[in-house]
Design a protein around this motif. Structure first.
Motif, PDB file in Angstrom:
ATOM      1  N   GLU A  72       0.825  -1.214   0.000  1.00  0.00           N
ATOM      2  CA  GLU A  72       0.000   0.000   0.000  1.00  0.00           C
ATOM      3  C   GLU A  72       0.856   1.260   0.000  1.00  0.00           C
TER       4      GLU A  72
ATOM      5  N   ALA B 212       5.956  -5.624  -8.074  1.00  0.00           N
ATOM      6  CA  ALA B 212       5.596  -5.876  -9.471  1.00  0.00           C
ATOM      7  C   ALA B 212       6.088  -7.245  -9.923  1.00  0.00           C
TER       8      ALA B 212
ATOM      9  N   ALA C 277       3.858  -9.802  -8.270  1.00  0.00           N
ATOM     10  CA  ALA C 277       2.538  -9.772  -8.908  1.00  0.00           C
ATOM     11  C   ALA C 277       2.566 -10.441 -10.274  1.00  0.00           C
TER      12      ALA C 277
ATOM     13  N   PRO D  84      -7.362  -9.253 -10.778  1.00  0.00           N
ATOM     14  CA  PRO D  84      -6.751  -7.975 -11.159  1.00  0.00           C
ATOM     15  C   PRO D  84      -5.476  -8.207 -11.964  1.00  0.00           C
ATOM     16  N   THR D  85      -5.102  -7.256 -12.759  1.00  0.00           N
ATOM     17  CA  THR D  85      -3.886  -7.396 -13.558  1.00  0.00           C
ATOM     18  C   THR D  85      -2.658  -7.236 -12.680  1.00  0.00           C
ATOM     19  N   SER D  86      -1.529  -7.717 -13.181  1.00  0.00           N
ATOM     20  CA  SER D  86      -0.303  -7.664 -12.389  1.00  0.00           C
ATOM     21  C   SER D  86       0.260  -6.257 -12.221  1.00  0.00           C
ATOM     22  N   ASP D  87      -0.300  -5.289 -12.933  1.00  0.00           N
ATOM     23  CA  ASP D  87       0.158  -3.906 -12.721  1.00  0.00           C
ATOM     24  C   ASP D  87      -0.541  -3.257 -11.524  1.00  0.00           C
ATOM     25  N   GLN D  88      -1.368  -4.041 -10.812  1.00  0.00           N
ATOM     26  CA  GLN D  88      -2.027  -3.594  -9.588  1.00  0.00           C
ATOM     27  C   GLN D  88      -1.645  -4.552  -8.444  1.00  0.00           C
TER      28      GLN D  88
ATOM     29  N   ALA E   8      -3.988  -4.787  -5.306  1.00  0.00           N
ATOM     30  CA  ALA E   8      -5.276  -5.418  -5.557  1.00  0.00           C
ATOM     31  C   ALA E   8      -5.118  -6.901  -5.816  1.00  0.00           C
TER      32      ALA E   8
END
Length: 131
Positions: free
Chosen positions: A73, A82, A85, A122-126, A129
């Motif tokens: 966060e 990243a 993720a 959610p996508t790996s760019d988040q 999330a």
């Protein structure tokens, strides 16, 4: 490992995709049922992501690691988050295949129902999330 987490009262332990993984997550045991052969059926929830700094196998045989906890966060270690993720979707797919192939679903097509209720990943760019 599960027994140790239950007996010490923390109900937590670390999980990683493999012994050579670079990241993992501390999980909290929500429910546990010991089987006749000493194995456990457990339900866990991810609690705190970490980066693995070093690892070793002590005499007990469980992989132990020195870790650095990630604060997704706050945006700290954004590069590490990243990377973790980006690895997660493949690990989830591998885990789901193991659950299906091993006959570990509580109900027929249980994982399909869970995926439908959770919605798209959610996508790996988040990373926050996705965690």
């Amino acid at each position: 490992m599960v027994r140790r987490a239950l007996e010490c009262g923390s109900r937590r332990f670390g999980m990683a995709g493999a012994a050579y993984a670079s990241h993992g997550v501390v999980v909290r045991i929500l429910s546990a049922a010991e089987q006749w052969d000493g194995r456990f059926h457990i339900e866990v929830v991810g609690d705190r992501p970490f980066k693995i700094l070093s690892s070793s196998y002590p005499p007990e045989g469980f992989l132990e690691a020195e870790v650095e906890y990630l604060d997704l966060e706050a945006g700290d270690d954004a590069g590490d988050a990243a990377l973790a993720a980006a690895d997660l979707p493949a690990l989830v797919d591998k885990w789901e295949a193991s659950v299906r192939d091993g006959g570990w679903q509580r109900l027929p097509n249980h994982l399909t129902l869970v995926r439908e209720q959770l919605g798209p990943m959610p996508t790996s760019d988040q990373p926050g999330a996705l965690a």
